[in-house]
Design a protein around this motif. Structure first.
Motif, PDB file in Angstrom:
ATOM      1  N   UNK A  38       0.841  -1.192   0.000  1.00 45.10           N
ATOM      2  CA  UNK A  38       0.000   0.000   0.000  1.00 45.10           C
ATOM      3  C   UNK A  38       0.886   1.256   0.000  1.00 45.10           C
ATOM      4  N   UNK A  39       0.556   2.200  -0.859  1.00 45.29           N
ATOM      5  CA  UNK A  39       1.348   3.416  -1.027  1.00 45.29           C
ATOM      6  C   UNK A  39       0.455   4.628  -0.830  1.00 45.29           C
ATOM      7  N   UNK A  40       0.884   5.542   0.019  1.00 47.44           N
ATOM      8  CA  UNK A  40       0.159   6.787   0.233  1.00 47.44           C
ATOM      9  C   UNK A  40       1.150   7.954   0.273  1.00 47.44           C
ATOM     10  N   UNK A  41       0.629   9.166   0.096  1.00 48.57           N
ATOM     11  CA  UNK A  41       1.458  10.366   0.195  1.00 48.57           C
ATOM     12  C   UNK A  41       0.815  11.345   1.169  1.00 48.57           C
ATOM     13  N   UNK A  42       1.628  12.196   1.751  1.00 48.00           N
ATOM     14  CA  UNK A  42       1.139  13.237   2.658  1.00 48.00           C
ATOM     15  C   UNK A  42       1.874  14.529   2.331  1.00 48.00           C
TER      16      UNK A  42
END
Length: 298
Positions: A231-235
């Motif tokens: 799972x890949x997310x950005x902030x």
């Protein structure tokens, strides 16, 4: 025969790296392991031979000094570039790094326990820089066999560049859950960090984008079940810490300091202890909160 030279020249001759081309290959090898953004930034031929001859008026740029100190652990850049008064053609056997008496406090190794009071009793090791930490605790030692990895920070080089694709694929296919939280390469806060680290505009954003793309390409090679476990997310928030959580038992934390590149910042190793509300709980909560606010990407 005695001639003008630095200690660096003598040590390079011992390793048969005294030629510019051979030195640059070794420089890039070390940079690729500890500071990938410095690969290809080795000194010019003229600079290199000034390093060997002792014609410098001061020390090279800090980037060069860090790589030299990684190439020759135990020696400072100042020592390496100081004049060597002996016979460089027939030097005495200089102590190797492991034999050289250290003039600095010993670096804690994995498993070193630091008793810092009950509230910090889960801190097990402290390293002055990320490079020192990686030397003592490489990614394979940390990640192999893990069932869950949660990683947040800037470009996540440790998992994207310093841990092989083959190992990542094997881990995911055998059930490991991997959650990666990148600083948004298109956001405002990565621009702030580029200025803090004195990078030209776009350097960190490009590196982060490339690492995200590399993970997405890797995902395309996975089975459906394994792909769901990556799972890949950005902030896009002010960057404060690089956090790695391993199996909800071990945590590696590095603060991002002003006027210092990430690899120069201290690194803490924290291990959860039952009945102790130490830093493990704190940084687990920080990661969980950031992950919940982050933007998911495919």
């Amino acid at each position: 025969m005695t001639t003008s030279a630095t200690l660096l020249k003598v040590l390079l001759r011992q390793r048969h790296l005294q030629g510019h081309r051979a030195f640059c290959k070794e420089y890039d090898r070390v940079a690729r392991q500890f500071e990938p953004d410095l690969v290809g930034h080795h000194p010019s031929k003229a600079q290199f031979y000034r390093w060997l001859s002792g014609e410098l008026l001061g020390l090279p740029y800090a980037d060069h000094c860090r790589i030299l100190e990684r190439m020759f652990p135990g020696w400072t850049a100042e020592q390496l570039l100081s004049p060597y008064d002996g016979d460089i053609d027939n030097p005495p056997d200089l102590p190797r790094e492991s034999e050289k008496p250290s003039h600095a406090p010993a670096t804690p190794t994995a498993g070193t326990t630091l008793v810092l009071g009950a509230q910090l009793a889960d801190v097990t090791a402290v390293f002055p820089t990320r490079a020192e930490f990686l030397h003592q605790m490489p990614p394979q030692q940390l990640f192999d066999g893990a069932k869950e990895l949660c990683v947040s920070g800037l470009s996540l080089n440790m998992i994207c560049q310093q841990y092989s694709d083959r190992n990542l694929i094997d881990s995911l296919e055998t059930g490991t859950e991997i959650n990666c939280l990148f600083l948004d390469p298109e956001g405002e806060n990565i621009k702030v960090r580029e200025r803090e680290e004195a990078h030209p505009p776009g350097v960190l954003a490009t590196l982060t984008s490339l690492n995200i793309q590399a993970l997405r390409r890797l995902a395309s090679k996975l089975s459906d079940g394994a792909r769901a476990r990556l799972r890949i997310r950005t902030y896009d928030e002010a960057i404060r810490f690089n956090i790695i959580l391993i199996d909800r038992r071990k945590c590696v934390v590095q603060p991002y300091l002003p006027d210092a590149r990430g690899v120069e910042s201290p690194t803490l190793v924290i291990e959860k202890q039952e009945g102790v509300r130490g830093l493990f709980v704190t940084f687990s909560q920080v990661f969980a909160s950031m992950w919940d606010r982050a933007k998911e990407i495919g």
